[in-house]
Design a protein around this motif. Structure first.
Motif, mmCIF file in Angstrom:
data_model
loop_
_atom_site.group_PDB
_atom_site.id
_atom_site.type_symbol
_atom_site.label_atom_id
_atom_site.label_comp_id
_atom_site.label_asym_id
_atom_site.label_seq_id
_atom_site.Cartn_x
_atom_site.Cartn_y
_atom_site.Cartn_z
ATOM 1 N N PRO A 250 6.189 -7.417 10.626
ATOM 2 C CA PRO A 250 5.922 -6.664 12.162
ATOM 3 C C PRO A 250 4.522 -6.075 11.823
ATOM 4 C CG PRO A 250 7.772 -5.605 10.993
ATOM 5 C CD PRO A 250 7.317 -6.775 10.057
ATOM 6 N N LYS A 251 3.755 -5.837 12.778
ATOM 7 C CA LYS A 251 2.561 -5.187 13.159
ATOM 8 C C LYS A 251 1.507 -5.515 11.895
ATOM 9 C CE LYS A 251 5.155 -1.460 15.656
ATOM 10 N NZ LYS A 251 5.558 -0.091 15.537
ATOM 11 N N GLU A 252 1.763 -6.560 11.662
ATOM 12 C CA GLU A 252 0.732 -6.816 10.283
ATOM 13 C C GLU A 252 -0.479 -6.682 10.273
ATOM 14 O OE1 GLU A 252 1.291 -10.759 7.564
ATOM 15 O OE2 GLU A 252 3.002 -10.289 8.530
ATOM 16 N N ASP A 253 -1.107 -7.084 11.464
ATOM 17 C CA ASP A 253 -2.576 -7.119 11.668
ATOM 18 C C ASP A 253 -2.971 -5.584 11.452
ATOM 19 O OD1 ASP A 253 -2.163 -9.555 12.369
ATOM 20 O OD2 ASP A 253 -2.748 -9.379 14.377
ATOM 21 N N ASP B 5 0.950 0.268 -5.039
ATOM 22 C CA ASP B 5 0.352 0.286 -3.838
ATOM 23 C C ASP B 5 -0.592 -0.798 -3.655
ATOM 24 O OD1 ASP B 5 1.622 2.609 -3.142
ATOM 25 O OD2 ASP B 5 0.033 3.955 -4.190
ATOM 26 N N ALA B 6 -0.462 -1.946 -4.506
ATOM 27 C CA ALA B 6 -1.610 -3.102 -4.374
ATOM 28 C C ALA B 6 -1.769 -3.528 -2.996
ATOM 29 C CB ALA B 6 -1.050 -3.922 -5.382
ATOM 30 N N ILE B 7 -2.972 -4.130 -2.725
ATOM 31 C CA ILE B 7 -3.573 -4.352 -1.838
ATOM 32 C C ILE B 7 -3.330 -5.777 -1.479
ATOM 33 C CG2 ILE B 7 -5.498 -4.643 0.024
ATOM 34 C CD1 ILE B 7 -6.753 -2.058 -1.436
ATOM 35 N N GLU C 265 -2.733 -4.396 7.787
ATOM 36 C CA GLU C 265 -3.934 -5.164 7.002
ATOM 37 C C GLU C 265 -5.201 -4.498 7.121
ATOM 38 O OE1 GLU C 265 -3.203 -9.203 7.503
ATOM 39 O OE2 GLU C 265 -1.494 -9.315 6.085
ATOM 40 N N GLU C 266 -5.573 -4.227 8.384
ATOM 41 C CA GLU C 266 -6.801 -3.870 8.708
ATOM 42 C C GLU C 266 -7.086 -2.364 7.929
ATOM 43 O OE1 GLU C 266 -7.293 -3.772 12.938
ATOM 44 O OE2 GLU C 266 -7.300 -5.718 12.921
ATOM 45 N N ALA C 267 -5.853 -1.736 7.980
ATOM 46 C CA ALA C 267 -5.842 -0.286 7.263
ATOM 47 C C ALA C 267 -6.138 -0.606 5.830
ATOM 48 C CB ALA C 267 -4.710 0.537 7.610
ATOM 49 N N ALA C 268 -5.339 -1.491 5.193
ATOM 50 C CA ALA C 268 -5.407 -1.763 3.858
ATOM 51 C C ALA C 268 -6.773 -2.335 3.464
ATOM 52 C CB ALA C 268 -4.299 -2.908 3.476
ATOM 53 N N ALA C 269 -7.403 -2.864 4.259
ATOM 54 C CA ALA C 269 -8.885 -3.449 3.869
ATOM 55 C C ALA C 269 -9.773 -2.095 3.851
ATOM 56 C CB ALA C 269 -9.225 -4.531 5.109
ATOM 57 N N ARG D 245 0.935 1.077 2.593
ATOM 58 C CA ARG D 245 2.396 0.985 1.699
ATOM 59 C C ARG D 245 3.543 0.153 2.577
ATOM 60 N NH1 ARG D 245 3.919 4.236 -2.218
ATOM 61 N NH2 ARG D 245 2.560 5.615 -3.343
ATOM 62 N N LEU D 246 3.365 0.294 3.958
ATOM 63 C CA LEU D 246 4.216 -0.643 4.635
ATOM 64 C C LEU D 246 4.125 -1.957 4.795
ATOM 65 C CD1 LEU D 246 4.366 1.758 8.159
ATOM 66 C CD2 LEU D 246 6.545 1.180 6.381
ATOM 67 N N ALA D 247 2.691 -2.364 4.492
ATOM 68 C CA ALA D 247 2.538 -3.645 4.461
ATOM 69 C C ALA D 247 2.742 -4.441 3.091
ATOM 70 C CB ALA D 247 0.787 -3.780 4.781
#
Length: 412
Positions: free
Chosen positions: A402-405, A355-357, A408-412, A79-81
């Protein structure tokens, strides 16, 4: 403190509307703007906790044991991403709308106050360029459906993409400025044309075709009245010329075309393919790039075309694709260093649209793009979810979330 100025991007002297304060001069400049409020991002600010603890210890105050924050779960991180991506997209759309408005105002002055129209075009080109040349790598981003005037949107699209390409090719800043002004004004000769002949159509009669082609000569007349530089005038005069001599109005060969005109001619053709006069004739960004490469290599500067393809990626922003795991997605931004690994918005029926990825395929090596699709090839639910663009509009962003990586890993 990392702050956000809640005003238009041309309403302040800073290169960006969001940045970290580093000097008292910046604070005084912000105060001089007369803002009643601004936004602070504590997570992107420097928190000087050691200094606070030292002051407390000196005063005899025992240290406070703080409970460690609980780590966010995958859903919260996703959600943050998504929120960060939505904020960037909304900012780009606001800036695009504001720039279109300013361009339209400049165009409205061309006939009545040409010198002021020139000054306005110079100011807008410089504002775009100043923000594009800040530290960091600008990223081209496809926008949502924009309600702006399509003629202004076309000129702004051509300007933004042309300047991005010029920046990638390390063209000097003074040449980039003339490129920007010429791109903004390249179609100014259409200002007095009837709507039907302002965009090229296959069903033009001979008279309409001649009137359309005459916009180049009319644009050059207006450019001279405005007092545009020689380089900007060359962009207007040559933006329909082609490297093999098949263009108009002068059938010039490549050596006689200026570098800014070569860039604008290429980007103008790409935008016209994506945003044709009739939506039924428009093709996808991937198809447009493929056509330029497969059928038009002799018509454009090969070095520029190669750089353009590298910058736009194999799947330019706005392309609809199918991933290697069969999910549908839309390309949102492109990584020039890894053109096969763009950032995509993924359709997943198990995930609500809010909540789209968003996935950066460079950071998910197990995933790739299998093929490009036309929007009509998507299931109805995927169309409603991804909302493929009827018109392709681009703007750029130079900030990353910020803290994108980790997100995104969580979203994947």
């Amino acid at each position: 403190m990392f702050v956000h100025l809640n005003v238009g991007w041309m309403s302040h002297p800073f290169p960006l509307s969001s940045f970290k304060l580093t000097s008292s001069e910046q604070i005084e400049t912000i105060r001089s703007l007369g803002l009643t409020r601004l936004t602070w991002s504590p997570e992107r600010s420097d928190i000087e906790e050691p200094a606070v603890e030292a002051s407390a210890a000196a005063a005899g105050v025992p240290p406070v044991e703080e409970e460690a924050p609980k780590p966010l779960d995958a859903r919260q991180l996703a959600r943050l991403a998504l929120h960060a991506q939505m904020e960037i997209a909304q900012r780009c759309e606001r800036q695009f709308t504001e720039a279109c408005r300013d361009l339209r105002r400049a165009n409205d002055k061309v006939l009545t106050d040409p010198a002021q129209a020139n000054a306005d075009a110079q100011q807008l080109a410089r504002a775009i360029l100043d923000k594009m040349l800040v530290e960091g790598e600008p990223c081209l981003r496809v926008l949502g459906e924009m309600a702006s005037d399509r003629h202004a949107a076309h000129s702004l699209n051509v300007t933004v993409v042309s300047l991005m390409l010029g920046r990638q090719l390390s063209i000097p800043a003074n040449v980039l400025l003339e490129l920007g002004v010429g791109a903004l004004m390249h179609d100014i000769g259409k200002v007095a044309l009837p709507d039907r002949v302002r965009l090229a159509r296959e069903d033009f009669n001979a008279g309409e075709a001649a009137l359309y082609r005459d916009h180049v000569a009319q644009g050059l007349i207006l450019g001279r009245r405005m007092g545009l530089s020689a380089d900007a005038q060359l962009v207007i005069a040559q933006h329909h010329e082609l490297a093999d001599g098949s263009g108009f109005p002068s059938a010039l060969m490549l050596p006689r075309m200026s570098l800014p005109a070569r860039i604008v001619a290429l980007v103008n053709r790409y935008d016209n393919l994506c945003n044709a006069a009739s939506p039924a004739q428009s093709i996808t960004p991937h198809e447009a790039l493929s056509r330029l490469f497969a059928q038009c290599r002799s018509k454009f500067d090969e070095t520029l075309l190669s750089g353009f393809i590298k910058m736009m990626g194999i799947y330019p922003p706005g392309s609809v694709v199918q991933l290697s795991d069969d999910r549908y997605a839309m390309v949102m931004t492109v990584n020039a260093a890894h053109p096969l690994k763009p950032r995509v918005l993924v359709y997943d029926p198990a995930v609500a649209a809010e909540d789209a990825i968003h996935l950066d395929l460079e950071k998910t090596p197990q995933l790739g793009i299998r093929r490009s699709l036309k929007p009509v090839q998507l299931p109805t639910r995927a169309v409603d979810y991804l909302k493929p663009r009827q018109r392709i509009s681009y703007f750029f962003d130079v900030e990353s979330a910020p803290k994108e990586d980790a997100r995104e890993e969580a979203a994947a």
